[in-house]
Write a protein that holds these residues in place. Structure first.
Motif, mmCIF file in Angstrom:
data_model
loop_
_atom_site.group_PDB
_atom_site.id
_atom_site.type_symbol
_atom_site.label_atom_id
_atom_site.label_comp_id
_atom_site.label_asym_id
_atom_site.label_seq_id
_atom_site.Cartn_x
_atom_site.Cartn_y
_atom_site.Cartn_z
ATOM 1 N N SER A 1 0.830 -1.211 0.000
ATOM 2 C CA SER A 1 0.000 0.000 0.000
ATOM 3 C C SER A 1 0.861 1.256 0.000
ATOM 4 O O SER A 1 2.032 1.235 0.369
ATOM 5 C CB SER A 1 -0.938 0.014 1.215
ATOM 6 N N TYR B 1 -7.227 0.221 -5.940
ATOM 7 C CA TYR B 1 -8.150 0.093 -4.815
ATOM 8 C C TYR B 1 -7.833 1.177 -3.790
ATOM 9 O O TYR B 1 -6.725 1.212 -3.237
ATOM 10 C CB TYR B 1 -8.022 -1.287 -4.162
ATOM 11 N N LEU B 2 -8.774 2.071 -3.557
ATOM 12 C CA LEU B 2 -8.615 3.105 -2.541
ATOM 13 C C LEU B 2 -9.069 2.535 -1.209
ATOM 14 O O LEU B 2 -10.257 2.302 -0.980
ATOM 15 C CB LEU B 2 -9.436 4.342 -2.907
ATOM 16 N N GLU B 3 -8.109 2.306 -0.304
ATOM 17 C CA GLU B 3 -8.410 1.676 0.984
ATOM 18 C C GLU B 3 -8.976 2.670 1.988
ATOM 19 O O GLU B 3 -9.923 2.367 2.714
ATOM 20 C CB GLU B 3 -7.138 1.058 1.568
ATOM 21 N N HIS C 1 -9.952 6.862 2.752
ATOM 22 C CA HIS C 1 -10.234 8.191 2.224
ATOM 23 C C HIS C 1 -10.536 9.106 3.400
ATOM 24 O O HIS C 1 -11.400 8.805 4.227
ATOM 25 C CB HIS C 1 -11.442 8.111 1.287
ATOM 26 N N TRP D 1 -12.993 0.559 -5.667
ATOM 27 C CA TRP D 1 -12.140 0.272 -6.809
ATOM 28 C C TRP D 1 -12.450 1.269 -7.924
ATOM 29 O O TRP D 1 -13.606 1.563 -8.207
ATOM 30 C CB TRP D 1 -12.374 -1.142 -7.317
ATOM 31 N N PHE E 1 -3.884 3.723 -0.800
ATOM 32 C CA PHE E 1 -4.374 2.884 -1.887
ATOM 33 C C PHE E 1 -3.431 1.707 -2.109
ATOM 34 O O PHE E 1 -2.275 1.705 -1.685
ATOM 35 C CB PHE E 1 -4.541 3.692 -3.176
#
Length: 243
Positions: A56, A92-94, A96, A154, A209
């Motif tokens: 990541s 993939y944005l883990e 925010h 995603w 991400f």
């Protein structure tokens, strides 16, 4: 047959460059850190055919975003030069930072000039947004999926020549949802691909991400599931509350 394969370990900055696009009063405290164990670059005929992120990356940065001034952009950009007219990329944005107008922008862009042509699928506090500029200095065109997506998301962009398609999904096992139709944007084969972050809060927002994957020929899959060839009416003047 591939001429060579490189494994970059462990610093992604060996292949990605940082830039401030349209530096404004909110563009400060920029940084990114990587826990990526490796970035795999498959190189064919001296051009990158596939980039696969393992691990990541966290980015923090400010800027008033893509819609504060529709003719110019202000954000922190980490990018790679892609030399291909046919590719797809996903991420993939883990995490925010759901503060005010904080935005994560997954983007294809011709240059770091603030008025450059671009297309972006962005994760905003009020949903997923697609925005693009077809000619340098023109007003950005945009629209937002009208739902707030909690948790991860995603994002995907698919390019065939001058045709761009944008997608999103919530879970890895789900099919991608095509949105906003196909956009015709005449871009060079050599473009910048990468990740932009923006926001006007202090301190600047942060985003994490993973699973970034870029594929061009010969790795490029067939065209994704069809999206409508026509698009809904998009805004280009009235600004939403999230930029």
């Amino acid at each position: 047959d591939y001429n060579r394969m490189r494994v970059l370990y462990p610093d992604i900055s060996l292949e990605f460059k940082e830039d401030l696009v349209g530096n404004d009063s909110f563009s400060n405290e920029i940084s990114y850190s990587s826990s990526a164990s490796s970035v795999l670059l498959y190189i064919n005929d001296n051009s990158v055919s596939q980039i696969k992120q393992v691990g990541s990356i966290t980015m923090k940065g400010g800027g008033s975003g893509l819609l504060h001034d529709l003719n110019q952009d202000y954000f922190y950009f980490v990018h790679h030069n892609a030399v291909s007219s046919n590719f797809e990329m996903e991420v993939y944005l883990e995490y925010h930072d759901y503060t005010n107008d904080a935005g994560f922008h997954f983007m294809v862009r011709e240059s770091v000039s603030p008025d450059s042509k671009y297309i972006s699928v962005s994760k905003m506090p009020n949903g997923v947004r697609v925005s693009f500029r077809s000619e340098p200095g023109e007003a950005t065109v945009y629209d937002t999926v009208g739902q707030q997506l909690e948790g991860g998301c995603w994002l995907k962009i698919h390019r065939i020549g001058d045709i761009f398609e944008t997608y999103y999904k919530v879970n890895e096992s789900n099919d991608y949802i095509g949105y906003f139709g196909r956009q015709m944007i005449s871009m060079k084969s050599s473009v910048l691909i990468g990740f932009g972050v923006s926001g006007t809060n202090e301190p600047p927002p942060s985003f994490t991400f993973s699973h970034f994957l870029y594929s061009s020929e010969p790795f490029l899959s067939s065209t994704p599931s069809a999206v409508p060839s026509t698009m809904p009416s998009l805004a280009s003047s009235a600004l939403p509350s999230n930029q």
